[in-house]
Design a protein around this motif. Structure first.
Motif, PDB file in Angstrom:
ATOM      1  N   GLY A 131     -46.720 -80.400 -45.529  1.00 53.83           N
ATOM      2  CA  GLY A 131     -46.349 -81.748 -45.917  1.00 53.83           C
ATOM      3  C   GLY A 131     -45.884 -81.807 -47.355  1.00 53.83           C
ATOM      4  N   GLU A 132     -45.335 -80.708 -47.859  1.00 51.48           N
ATOM      5  CA  GLU A 132     -44.923 -80.627 -49.261  1.00 51.48           C
ATOM      6  C   GLU A 132     -43.531 -81.206 -49.425  1.00 51.48           C
ATOM      7  OE1 GLU A 132     -43.952 -76.963 -52.176  1.00 51.48           O
ATOM      8  OE2 GLU A 132     -46.049 -77.092 -51.544  1.00 51.48           O
ATOM      9  N   ARG A 133     -43.427 -82.195 -50.281  1.00 48.44           N
ATOM     10  CA  ARG A 133     -42.150 -82.848 -50.518  1.00 48.44           C
ATOM     11  C   ARG A 133     -41.283 -81.978 -51.422  1.00 48.44           C
ATOM     12  NH1 ARG A 133     -40.183 -85.952 -54.662  1.00 48.44           N
ATOM     13  NH2 ARG A 133     -38.514 -87.420 -54.126  1.00 48.44           N
ATOM     14  N   ILE A 134     -40.009 -81.889 -51.083  1.00 45.59           N
ATOM     15  CA  ILE A 134     -39.053 -81.139 -51.898  1.00 45.59           C
ATOM     16  C   ILE A 134     -38.136 -82.142 -52.593  1.00 45.59           C
ATOM     17  CG2 ILE A 134     -37.218 -79.404 -51.891  1.00 45.59           C
ATOM     18  CD1 ILE A 134     -38.440 -78.206 -49.437  1.00 45.59           C
ATOM     19  N   SER A 135     -38.132 -82.115 -53.918  1.00 45.62           N
ATOM     20  CA  SER A 135     -37.368 -83.077 -54.693  1.00 45.62           C
ATOM     21  C   SER A 135     -35.881 -82.768 -54.616  1.00 45.62           C
ATOM     22  CB  SER A 135     -37.835 -83.065 -56.155  1.00 45.62           C
ATOM     23  OG  SER A 135     -37.513 -81.823 -56.759  1.00 45.62           O
ATOM     24  N   ARG A 136     -35.074 -83.724 -55.065  1.00 39.05           N
ATOM     25  CA  ARG A 136     -33.633 -83.515 -55.081  1.00 39.05           C
ATOM     26  C   ARG A 136     -33.270 -82.349 -56.006  1.00 39.05           C
ATOM     27  NH1 ARG A 136     -31.123 -89.668 -55.486  1.00 39.05           N
ATOM     28  NH2 ARG A 136     -31.938 -90.432 -53.466  1.00 39.05           N
ATOM     29  N   ARG A 137     -33.967 -82.261 -57.109  1.00 33.37           N
ATOM     30  CA  ARG A 137     -33.690 -81.173 -58.050  1.00 33.37           C
ATOM     31  C   ARG A 137     -33.987 -79.818 -57.412  1.00 33.37           C
ATOM     32  NH1 ARG A 137     -33.574 -81.527 -63.819  1.00 33.37           N
ATOM     33  NH2 ARG A 137     -33.668 -79.465 -64.803  1.00 33.37           N
ATOM     34  N   GLN A 138     -35.062 -79.740 -56.646  1.00 30.95           N
ATOM     35  CA  GLN A 138     -35.394 -78.496 -55.971  1.00 30.95           C
ATOM     36  C   GLN A 138     -34.409 -78.185 -54.850  1.00 30.95           C
ATOM     37  OE1 GLN A 138     -39.456 -79.472 -55.058  1.00 30.95           O
ATOM     38  NE2 GLN A 138     -40.253 -78.321 -56.802  1.00 30.95           N
ATOM     39  N   TRP A 139     -33.966 -79.212 -54.135  1.00 32.80           N
ATOM     40  CA  TRP A 139     -32.929 -78.989 -53.127  1.00 32.80           C
ATOM     41  C   TRP A 139     -31.653 -78.457 -53.779  1.00 32.80           C
ATOM     42  CZ3 TRP A 139     -33.607 -78.026 -48.410  1.00 32.80           C
ATOM     43  CH2 TRP A 139     -34.531 -78.708 -47.621  1.00 32.80           C
ATOM     44  N   LEU A 140     -31.324 -78.993 -54.962  1.00 30.45           N
ATOM     45  CA  LEU A 140     -30.149 -78.512 -55.678  1.00 30.45           C
ATOM     46  C   LEU A 140     -30.318 -77.048 -56.059  1.00 30.45           C
ATOM     47  CD1 LEU A 140     -27.436 -78.936 -57.091  1.00 30.45           C
ATOM     48  CD2 LEU A 140     -28.697 -79.793 -59.085  1.00 30.45           C
ATOM     49  N   GLY A 141     -31.515 -76.692 -56.553  1.00 26.59           N
ATOM     50  CA  GLY A 141     -31.774 -75.300 -56.887  1.00 26.59           C
ATOM     51  C   GLY A 141     -31.695 -74.405 -55.668  1.00 26.59           C
ATOM     52  N   LEU A 142     -32.249 -74.871 -54.546  1.00 26.86           N
ATOM     53  CA  LEU A 142     -32.198 -74.096 -53.309  1.00 26.86           C
ATOM     54  C   LEU A 142     -30.760 -73.893 -52.848  1.00 26.86           C
ATOM     55  CD1 LEU A 142     -33.835 -72.796 -51.020  1.00 26.86           C
ATOM     56  CD2 LEU A 142     -33.871 -75.023 -49.890  1.00 26.86           C
ATOM     57  N   ALA A 143     -29.961 -74.968 -52.889  1.00 25.63           N
ATOM     58  CA  ALA A 143     -28.562 -74.854 -52.467  1.00 25.63           C
ATOM     59  C   ALA A 143     -27.777 -73.930 -53.394  1.00 25.63           C
ATOM     60  CB  ALA A 143     -27.924 -76.246 -52.440  1.00 25.63           C
ATOM     61  N   THR A 144     -28.044 -74.029 -54.692  1.00 27.00           N
ATOM     62  CA  THR A 144     -27.346 -73.171 -55.651  1.00 27.00           C
ATOM     63  C   THR A 144     -27.683 -71.706 -55.418  1.00 27.00           C
ATOM     64  OG1 THR A 144     -27.421 -74.955 -57.292  1.00 27.00           O
ATOM     65  CG2 THR A 144     -26.951 -72.735 -58.105  1.00 27.00           C
ATOM     66  N   GLY A 145     -28.959 -71.426 -55.190  1.00 28.99           N
ATOM     67  CA  GLY A 145     -29.368 -70.049 -54.952  1.00 28.99           C
ATOM     68  C   GLY A 145     -28.799 -69.482 -53.674  1.00 28.99           C
ATOM     69  N   GLN A 146     -28.818 -70.268 -52.620  1.00 30.34           N
ATOM     70  CA  GLN A 146     -28.267 -69.787 -51.354  1.00 30.34           C
ATOM     71  C   GLN A 146     -26.755 -69.599 -51.444  1.00 30.34           C
ATOM     72  OE1 GLN A 146     -30.169 -68.720 -48.834  1.00 30.34           O
ATOM     73  NE2 GLN A 146     -31.832 -69.187 -50.231  1.00 30.34           N
ATOM     74  N   THR A 147     -26.086 -70.450 -52.251  1.00 30.83           N
ATOM     75  CA  THR A 147     -24.657 -70.242 -52.477  1.00 30.83           C
ATOM     76  C   THR A 147     -24.420 -68.896 -53.157  1.00 30.83           C
ATOM     77  OG1 THR A 147     -24.306 -72.629 -52.688  1.00 30.83           O
ATOM     78  CG2 THR A 147     -22.600 -71.178 -53.593  1.00 30.83           C
ATOM     79  N   GLY A 148     -25.291 -68.564 -54.103  1.00 34.47           N
ATOM     80  CA  GLY A 148     -25.177 -67.267 -54.752  1.00 34.47           C
ATOM     81  C   GLY A 148     -25.344 -66.119 -53.779  1.00 34.47           C
ATOM     82  N   LEU A 149     -26.281 -66.254 -52.850  1.00 28.55           N
ATOM     83  CA  LEU A 149     -26.476 -65.199 -51.857  1.00 28.55           C
ATOM     84  C   LEU A 149     -25.277 -65.078 -50.919  1.00 28.55           C
ATOM     85  CD1 LEU A 149     -30.233 -65.666 -50.897  1.00 28.55           C
ATOM     86  CD2 LEU A 149     -29.216 -64.148 -52.595  1.00 28.55           C
ATOM     87  N   ILE A 150     -24.689 -66.218 -50.563  1.00 29.88           N
ATOM     88  CA  ILE A 150     -23.509 -66.185 -49.693  1.00 29.88           C
ATOM     89  C   ILE A 150     -22.338 -65.512 -50.410  1.00 29.88           C
ATOM     90  CG2 ILE A 150     -21.785 -67.623 -48.540  1.00 29.88           C
ATOM     91  CD1 ILE A 150     -24.034 -69.635 -47.978  1.00 29.88           C
ATOM     92  N   VAL A 151     -22.172 -65.848 -51.688  1.00 24.43           N
ATOM     93  CA  VAL A 151     -21.101 -65.217 -52.466  1.00 24.43           C
ATOM     94  C   VAL A 151     -21.327 -63.712 -52.562  1.00 24.43           C
ATOM     95  CG1 VAL A 151     -20.110 -65.049 -54.779  1.00 24.43           C
ATOM     96  CG2 VAL A 151     -20.545 -67.294 -53.777  1.00 24.43           C
ATOM     97  N   LEU A 152     -22.576 -63.332 -52.773  1.00 22.83           N
ATOM     98  CA  LEU A 152     -22.893 -61.917 -52.916  1.00 22.83           C
ATOM     99  C   LEU A 152     -22.698 -61.161 -51.608  1.00 22.83           C
ATOM    100  CD1 LEU A 152     -23.897 -59.944 -55.050  1.00 22.83           C
ATOM    101  CD2 LEU A 152     -26.233 -60.418 -54.318  1.00 22.83           C
ATOM    102  N   LEU A 153     -23.023 -61.812 -50.488  1.00 21.65           N
ATOM    103  CA  LEU A 153     -22.865 -61.172 -49.186  1.00 21.65           C
ATOM    104  C   LEU A 153     -21.400 -61.010 -48.825  1.00 21.65           C
ATOM    105  CD1 LEU A 153     -24.159 -60.037 -46.647  1.00 21.65           C
ATOM    106  CD2 LEU A 153     -24.250 -62.361 -45.731  1.00 21.65           C
ATOM    107  N   GLY A 154     -20.597 -62.032 -49.128  1.00 24.04           N
ATOM    108  CA  GLY A 154     -19.169 -61.929 -48.893  1.00 24.04           C
ATOM    109  C   GLY A 154     -18.810 -61.958 -47.419  1.00 24.04           C
ATOM    110  N   PRO A 155     -17.627 -61.479 -47.085  1.00 19.93           N
ATOM    111  CA  PRO A 155     -17.118 -61.578 -45.705  1.00 19.93           C
ATOM    112  C   PRO A 155     -17.608 -60.478 -44.779  1.00 19.93           C
ATOM    113  CG  PRO A 155     -15.465 -60.568 -47.101  1.00 19.93           C
ATOM    114  CD  PRO A 155     -16.633 -60.909 -48.000  1.00 19.93           C
ATOM    115  N   THR A 156     -18.496 -59.586 -45.267  1.00 16.83           N
ATOM    116  CA  THR A 156     -18.884 -58.446 -44.431  1.00 16.83           C
ATOM    117  C   THR A 156     -19.597 -58.888 -43.156  1.00 16.83           C
ATOM    118  OG1 THR A 156     -20.909 -58.259 -45.758  1.00 16.83           O
ATOM    119  CG2 THR A 156     -19.049 -56.877 -46.390  1.00 16.83           C
ATOM    120  N   ALA A 157     -20.360 -59.993 -43.241  1.00 13.17           N
ATOM    121  CA  ALA A 157     -21.082 -60.454 -42.053  1.00 13.17           C
ATOM    122  C   ALA A 157     -20.122 -60.903 -40.962  1.00 13.17           C
ATOM    123  CB  ALA A 157     -22.027 -61.589 -42.422  1.00 13.17           C
ATOM    124  N   LEU A 158     -18.991 -61.509 -41.345  1.00 10.76           N
ATOM    125  CA  LEU A 158     -18.025 -61.971 -40.351  1.00 10.76           C
ATOM    126  C   LEU A 158     -17.281 -60.819 -39.705  1.00 10.76           C
ATOM    127  CD1 LEU A 158     -16.534 -65.026 -42.308  1.00 10.76           C
ATOM    128  CD2 LEU A 158     -18.317 -65.042 -40.543  1.00 10.76           C
TER     129      LEU A 158
END
Length: 310
Positions: A131-158
């Motif tokens: 039941g832990e609430r995730i703030s907007r700031r934390q969602w932003l951090g999560l989205a930013t970090g996952q964007t970094g992982l997607i950039v790092l992974l690149g098109p190899t998965a496709l």
């Protein structure tokens, strides 16, 4: 004998919890990040069950031995044992075994990237179990970090075929296992036993099935045939990853919120990729640099969150 410098440092960490948290994150990121290429070197000589049997057994002996010499009670209360066993099976056995097999099927740097989608799964599990609430700031951090992982992974998965997706799927299973174990550690709340004792017993429990599977399924080469790189990598793996980082992770989860502790792990693939560049001579591209900046930005967004006024 008193140590004024150590006492002063400990006092500074108590007075400045943010500094202590950042130091924990930095140490975990360094130790676990460097462990990815270390495990890759070890797997050149040792099969996965043997690697994990050695690692878990050595971790149990070293941590419980150190706890005994330090005067810590090795006894764990009856009510904590179920939590100790379940969280250990998910965070230690499930994650480490899956990542070892995955590195045999895919590049180490890509495995490290996929493994640290863990914060996404942990955040979703935390809603249901904590039941832990995730703030907007934390969602932003999560989205930013996952964007970094997607950039790092690149098109190899496709571009990967069905056979080549087996490795990534194993790593996703590892991430889910680690996420669930982390959420359950947080769900337990305050632990009575010391983190060294908890982690030592978890390694002991996880070592038992690995020793049996090693004897049943594998025939590792004799010690005399091990390469020098295997010895060096195994030493790093046992001391810094198995003992220090795992214990610090347990303390980190209890010190921070679930979102902070899981998003903070995004620094680990950055260290893993950086060490792969140095040790495996992989190129440092613009994509890697952009991912590095995004992931470090995600950690800053979460960890430098202003405290609400009382």
């Amino acid at each position: 004998m008193s140590h004024p410098l150590a006492q002063r440092l400990q006092g500074a960490l108590v007075d400045r919890p943010l500094l202590g948290s950042l130091m924990l994150i930095g140490a975990i990121g360094l130790f676990w990040g460097g462990n990815w290429p270390a495990v890759r070197f070890i797997l050149m000589d040792l099969p996965p069950f043997t690697l994990r049997a050695i690692g878990f057994s050595a971790g149990a002996i070293m941590l419980l031995g150190w706890a005994r010499l330090s005067g810590l009670a090795l006894r764990v209360s009856r009510k904590e044992w179920p939590w100790l066993v379940v969280t250990g099976l998910f965070t230690i056995l499930g994650f480490n075994l899956a990542t070892a097999f995955a590195q045999l099927r895919m590049p180490t740097s890509q495995a490290a990237i996929i493994a640290f989608t863990m914060p996404c799964w942990a955040a979703l599990m935390a809603w249901a179990l904590l039941g832990e609430r995730i703030s907007r700031r934390q969602w932003l951090g999560l989205a930013t970090g996952q964007t970094g992982l997607i950039v790092l992974l690149g098109p190899t998965a496709l571009e990967a075929g069905i056979e080549e997706l087996i490795g990534p799927m194993i790593v996703i299973g590892a991430a889910l296992s680690w996420a669930l174990g982390t959420v359950l550690i947080k769900r337990r709340g305050r632990w009575e036993s010391h983190p060294v004792v908890i982690t030592g017993w978890q390694f002991a429990i996880c070592a038992l099935p690995m020793l049996w599977l090693m004897a049943w399924r594998e025939s590792p080469p004799p010690i005399s045939a091990w390469q020098d790189s295997t010895w060096l990598a195994l030493g790093y793996h046992l001391v810094f990853s198995i003992c220090l980082a795992q214990m610090l992770w347990f303390r980190n989860v209890n010190r921070l919120t679930l979102a902070q502790s899981t998003i903070s792990t995004l620094i680990i693939p950055v260290v893993g990729v950086g060490s792969a560049i140095v040790l495996l001579d992989e190129p440092f591209t613009l994509r890697v640099l952009l991912a590095l900046l995004l992931i470090l930005g995600a950690i800053a967004i979460v960890m430098l969150n202003k405290r609400p006024r009382p």
